[in-house]
Design an enzyme around this catalytic site. Structure first.
Site, PDB file in Angstrom:
ATOM      1  N   ASP A 122     -10.881   2.766  15.048  1.00 18.19           N
ATOM      2  CA  ASP A 122     -11.078   2.028  16.288  1.00 18.19           C
ATOM      3  C   ASP A 122      -9.878   1.120  16.544  1.00 18.19           C
ATOM      4  O   ASP A 122      -9.047   0.883  15.671  1.00 18.19           O
ATOM      5  CB  ASP A 122     -12.345   1.164  16.181  1.00 18.19           C
ATOM      6  CG  ASP A 122     -13.554   1.964  15.746  1.00 18.19           C
ATOM      7  OD1 ASP A 122     -13.914   2.914  16.459  1.00 18.19           O
ATOM      8  OD2 ASP A 122     -14.127   1.641  14.688  1.00 18.19           O
ATOM      9  N   ASP A 132     -11.347   6.695  18.120  1.00 14.65           N
ATOM     10  CA  ASP A 132     -12.803   6.545  18.120  1.00 14.65           C
ATOM     11  C   ASP A 132     -13.219   5.592  19.239  1.00 14.65           C
ATOM     12  O   ASP A 132     -13.246   5.978  20.398  1.00 14.65           O
ATOM     13  CB  ASP A 132     -13.276   6.083  16.744  1.00 14.65           C
ATOM     14  CG  ASP A 132     -14.782   6.242  16.546  1.00 14.65           C
ATOM     15  OD1 ASP A 132     -15.368   7.155  17.148  1.00 14.65           O
ATOM     16  OD2 ASP A 132     -15.366   5.464  15.780  1.00 14.65           O
ATOM     17  N   ASP A 133     -13.515   4.354  18.942  1.00  9.86           N
ATOM     18  CA  ASP A 133     -13.937   3.390  19.958  1.00  9.86           C
ATOM     19  C   ASP A 133     -12.871   2.321  20.158  1.00  9.86           C
ATOM     20  O   ASP A 133     -12.048   2.068  19.274  1.00  9.86           O
ATOM     21  CB  ASP A 133     -15.249   2.710  19.528  1.00  9.86           C
ATOM     22  CG  ASP A 133     -16.379   3.706  19.342  1.00  9.86           C
ATOM     23  OD1 ASP A 133     -16.697   4.432  20.300  1.00  9.86           O
ATOM     24  OD2 ASP A 133     -16.937   3.756  18.230  1.00  9.86           O
ATOM     25  N   ASP A 160     -15.645  -1.838  18.017  1.00 10.83           N
ATOM     26  CA  ASP A 160     -16.796  -1.320  17.272  1.00 10.83           C
ATOM     27  C   ASP A 160     -17.361  -2.443  16.416  1.00 10.83           C
ATOM     28  O   ASP A 160     -16.679  -2.958  15.523  1.00 10.83           O
ATOM     29  CB  ASP A 160     -16.355  -0.145  16.396  1.00 10.83           C
ATOM     30  CG  ASP A 160     -17.536   0.608  15.778  1.00 10.83           C
ATOM     31  OD1 ASP A 160     -18.663   0.088  15.834  1.00 10.83           O
ATOM     32  OD2 ASP A 160     -17.315   1.708  15.239  1.00 10.83           O
ATOM     33  N   LYS A 172     -18.586  -0.685  21.684  1.00  8.70           N
ATOM     34  CA  LYS A 172     -19.752  -0.299  20.885  1.00  8.70           C
ATOM     35  C   LYS A 172     -20.235  -1.566  20.186  1.00  8.70           C
ATOM     36  O   LYS A 172     -19.614  -2.068  19.268  1.00  8.70           O
ATOM     37  CB  LYS A 172     -19.396   0.772  19.863  1.00  8.70           C
ATOM     38  CG  LYS A 172     -20.606   1.256  19.051  1.00  8.70           C
ATOM     39  CD  LYS A 172     -20.180   2.071  17.841  1.00  8.70           C
ATOM     40  CE  LYS A 172     -19.718   3.455  18.254  1.00  8.70           C
ATOM     41  NZ  LYS A 172     -19.351   4.259  17.042  1.00  8.70           N
TER      42      LYS A 172
END
Length: 391
Positions: free
Chosen positions: A190, A214-215, A218, A254
């Site tokens: 992330d 990914d994010d 997070d 997230k």
């Protein structure tokens, strides 16, 4: 309740502590003065005592073992590790072990991070760029630290990760982008992660998190509330590296997640933040419980829902969701809502906004570190609705 912002200045460090200089062209047998700098950042850290300032001179540092910070200052005698003046300082972790780790291999905790910060409190890190490492910054069980104007990019794991018993940390004006994890095919790298931890009073302000595998942000299994302000997350979760069995999630924010036994209620606050062009959701509780407060945020053009709140008991006020692919909002019904775009109704499309040009928010920062203000995603109506970059 908003957490207080803790800003730690330089002047007290210069007056009350020693100053140690480091340069890529220095010598570790030198005195550590501006005219006779040390060469190794680790040597300077080992030499410093509480209240000292370590200045890094311009250039690229290429350590072959990661830099360990494992001692603490006090509220009145901070440690400072900073770029000198406006000089550009890069720490390149390409020569460290596990850059990258093999596919499906483990990554030992002690090897995580170009800067590995463990059990260390009352530090200020300022103006440093960390690239190509097994994480850029990895901090665990460390509190009362300020991380300001850092860049964590193109690392082989998350750019900046904090976990464990870590409280009252401030992350201010972070840029974290291009981070990826070949050992997991994009599953967990992330831009910024507060994960598997507890600790009150943590603040993220003015971060930009983009093009991570990914994010963007997070908060996986972080059990205590975090405040997020003025942060922008875009372009996360796309397979820019050609990974097979790609596992990137691609959420802008997230705000939790994990196994039921590991989640724990977390009362996150998210103010004046923007998620756009992410592969998945703009803002999601990701099965986290707690009482979330989201005020004047904008989710635009994300690949799934703009806002998904399924388990958190959330209060959503004056947010905007527009042109997200699957739905603008996905709510459980336990939320308190007022004055959001979906409550107001009507048509919300690009013509609704004064500008959909993101170049100001994605371009160079102002000298202060702030994102340059623009009309990006401000309603034509002039309503105090959604996020603004004028702050």
């Amino acid at each position: 309740m908003l957490f207080p912002i803790v800003f730690i200045g330089f002047s007290a460090q210069v007056v009350f502590g020693a100053t140690i200089y480091v340069s890529p062209t220095g010598l570790d047998t030198a005195a550590g003065t501006i005219t006779a700098p040390l060469k190794s950042i680790q040597s300077a850290i080992d030499k410093a005592v509480a209240g000292d300032t370590i200045y890094l001179r311009a250039g690229t540092y290429s350590p072959t073992t990661n830099i360990q910070i494992k001692k603490s200052g006090t509220a009145s005698a901070l440690y400072t590790l900073s770029a000198y003046s406006t000089e550009k300082v890069i720490i390149d972790g390409e020569g460290l072990p596990y850059t990258p780790a093999d596919l499906d291999a483990s990554l030992p905790s002690a090897s995580r991070g170009i800067l590995h910060i463990q059990g260390a409190s009352y530090w200020k890190l300022y103006g440093i760029e960390l690239i190509n490492g097994p994480y850029g910054i990895y901090a665990v069980d460390s509190s009362y630290n300020t991380y300001e104007k850092l860049v964590t990019r193109d690392n082989y794991e998350t750019g900046f990760q904090l976990q464990g018993a870590s409280a009252h940390n401030t992350v201010l004006y972070l840029d974290s982008y291009g981070n990826r994890d070949p050992r997991k095919n994009g599953e967990s790298a992330d831009g910024l992660g507060f994960k598997e931890g507890t600790g009150a009073g943590n603040l993220i302000k003015g971060a930009r998190l983009w093009n991570n595998v990914d994010d963007g942000l997070d908060l996986w299994e972080f059990k205590t509330g975090i405040e997020i302000q003025d942060t922008i997350s875009w372009g996360n979760g796309f397979n820019r590296w050609g990974f097979t069995d790609f596992g990137g999630d691609g959420n802008g924010f997230k705000l939790g997640g994990g196994d039921a036994a590991d989640i724990g209620a977390a009362n996150h606050i998210v103010n004046n933040s923007i998620a756009f062009l992410n592969a998945a959701k703009g803002f999601t509780d990701n099965s986290q419980t707690g009482n979330f407060v989201l005020t004047r945020n904008t989710a635009w053009n994300n690949g799934d829902s703009g806002f998904k709140m399924a388990t958190a008991v959330s209060t959503l006020t004056s947010n905007i969701a527009a042109l997200n692919t699957n739905s603008q909002v996905s709510l459980s019904g336990t939320q308190t809502q007022s004055g959001n775009s979906w409550n107001i109704g009507g048509t919300w499309n690009n013509a609704t906004f004064k500008s959909v040009d993101s170049s100001s928010v994605t371009g160079a920062r102002a000298s202060s570190g702030k994102i340059v203000g623009s009309d990006f995603l401000l309603p034509v109506s002039g309503a105090a609705l959604g996020a603004t970059t004028y702050w």
